[in-house]
Design a protein around this motif. Structure first.
Motif, PDB file in Angstrom:
ATOM      1  N   ASP A  11       0.818  -1.228   0.000  1.00  0.00           N
ATOM      2  CA  ASP A  11       0.000   0.000   0.000  1.00  0.00           C
ATOM      3  C   ASP A  11       0.848   1.274   0.000  1.00  0.00           C
ATOM      4  O   ASP A  11       0.709   2.128   0.872  1.00  0.00           O
ATOM      5  CB  ASP A  11      -0.973  -0.052   1.185  1.00  0.00           C
ATOM      6  N   ASP A  39      -1.333  -2.025  -4.557  1.00  0.00           N
ATOM      7  CA  ASP A  39      -1.780  -0.636  -4.383  1.00  0.00           C
ATOM      8  C   ASP A  39      -0.592   0.328  -4.409  1.00  0.00           C
ATOM      9  O   ASP A  39      -0.356   1.102  -3.487  1.00  0.00           O
ATOM     10  CB  ASP A  39      -2.619  -0.472  -3.108  1.00  0.00           C
ATOM     11  N   ASN A  66      -6.148  -4.312  -5.355  1.00  0.00           N
ATOM     12  CA  ASN A  66      -7.388  -3.877  -6.017  1.00  0.00           C
ATOM     13  C   ASN A  66      -7.195  -2.554  -6.751  1.00  0.00           C
ATOM     14  O   ASN A  66      -7.707  -2.352  -7.853  1.00  0.00           O
ATOM     15  CB  ASN A  66      -8.524  -3.761  -4.997  1.00  0.00           C
ATOM     16  N   HIS A 125      -2.929  -9.430  -1.305  1.00  0.00           N
ATOM     17  CA  HIS A 125      -3.229  -8.029  -1.002  1.00  0.00           C
ATOM     18  C   HIS A 125      -4.338  -7.879   0.041  1.00  0.00           C
ATOM     19  O   HIS A 125      -4.170  -7.216   1.061  1.00  0.00           O
ATOM     20  CB  HIS A 125      -3.602  -7.257  -2.271  1.00  0.00           C
ATOM     21  N   HIS A 160      -3.982  -3.966   2.458  1.00  0.00           N
ATOM     22  CA  HIS A 160      -5.268  -3.373   2.088  1.00  0.00           C
ATOM     23  C   HIS A 160      -5.899  -2.510   3.176  1.00  0.00           C
ATOM     24  O   HIS A 160      -6.545  -1.513   2.884  1.00  0.00           O
ATOM     25  CB  HIS A 160      -6.248  -4.476   1.648  1.00  0.00           C
TER      26      HIS A 160
HETATM   27 MN   LIG Z   1      -6.116  -2.048  -1.336  1.00  0.00          MN
END
Ligand SMILES: [Mn+2]
Length: 237
Positions: A11, A39, A66, A125, A160
């Protein structure tokens, strides 16, 4: 070949100063491999972060978050994104070149490694079955167990949710390294070091300079990104 030491950076969310500070710390650890846990680009400096990551020497393994799927696919409200997320998403996609977008599109959803003294480690993730399913420090074991079904590894590393934790659930260890660039419940840039033990790390960096830089990028909601970096949301008691 089993590895001795692995760094996990999750992230990053387009925060280049935070990424650079973490990479300096990682450099001192002589790791065998860096896992980039997804990410990467959705945030204030997508191109800077992608350039930096794609130039890294050594064994670097990416998995898809995502937001990488959404940026690479130029998702909008039609694909279910909220209006403000979609607006930032389109802007991020516009900052990347075709090769970078193609790179994001082709990322695998998981990476599995064997690390000496720790055992087999699965990096994902969100959860092992979805890149947007959240596992939090307080998610109940009964909710998590079905997410771990079929996982053979001893340790599951997920991101995430942007908050570090280290839990034991149903005979497995589940770890979140936290977020490098859009952290919650921490002031610095969070990541994790694996081997011989597991260390949750937090690297401090110049958040004031990072915030000023964000305001110059032209990212939609720049003020909110800058405020997040200056004053990350802290968990309640
Ligand atoms: Mn994410």
């Amino acid at each position: 070949m089993a590895m001795q030491k692995v760094a996990a950076i999750y992230d990053i969310h387009g925060n280049l100063p935070a990424l650079e500070a973490v990479l300096e710390d990682i450099c001192r650890e002589n790791v065998d491999c860096i896992i980039v846990g997804g990410d990467v680009a959705w945030g204030p400096d997508p191109a800077g972060v992608m350039d930096c990551l794609l130039r890294l020497p050594g064994d670097v393994r990416f998995l898809r978050g995502n937001a990488d799927r959404e940026v690479a696919g130029r998702y909008g409200v039609e694909q279910g994104l909220e209006q403000w997320v979609a607006q930032i998403n389109q802007w991020c996609a516009d900052q990347l070149n075709d090769a970078q977008l193609a790179f994001l599109r082709k990322l695998p959803e998981k990476v599995s490694l064997h690390i000496d003294r720790l055992g087999s480690v699965l990096f994902v993730h969100g959860s092992p079955r979805s890149d947007e399913e959240a596992i939090r420090e307080d998610t109940s074991e009964s909710e998590i167990r079905p997410m771990l079904e079929g996982v053979t590894e001893d340790i599951v590393v997920c991101g995430h949710t942007h908050v570090q934790f280290d839990r034991r659930i149903g005979g497995k260890r589940v770890i979140n390294p936290g977020s490098v660039g859009l952290q919650s419940s921490a002031r610095g840039a969070c990541w994790a070091l694996f081997g011989p033990d597991v260390e949750l790390r937090e690297t401090s960096y110049d958040v004031k300079a990072a915030a000023e830089r964000i305001l110059r990028t032209g990212v939609p909601m720049a003020e909110e990104f800058a405020q997040h970096v200056l004053n990350p949301p802290m968990k309640g008691p």
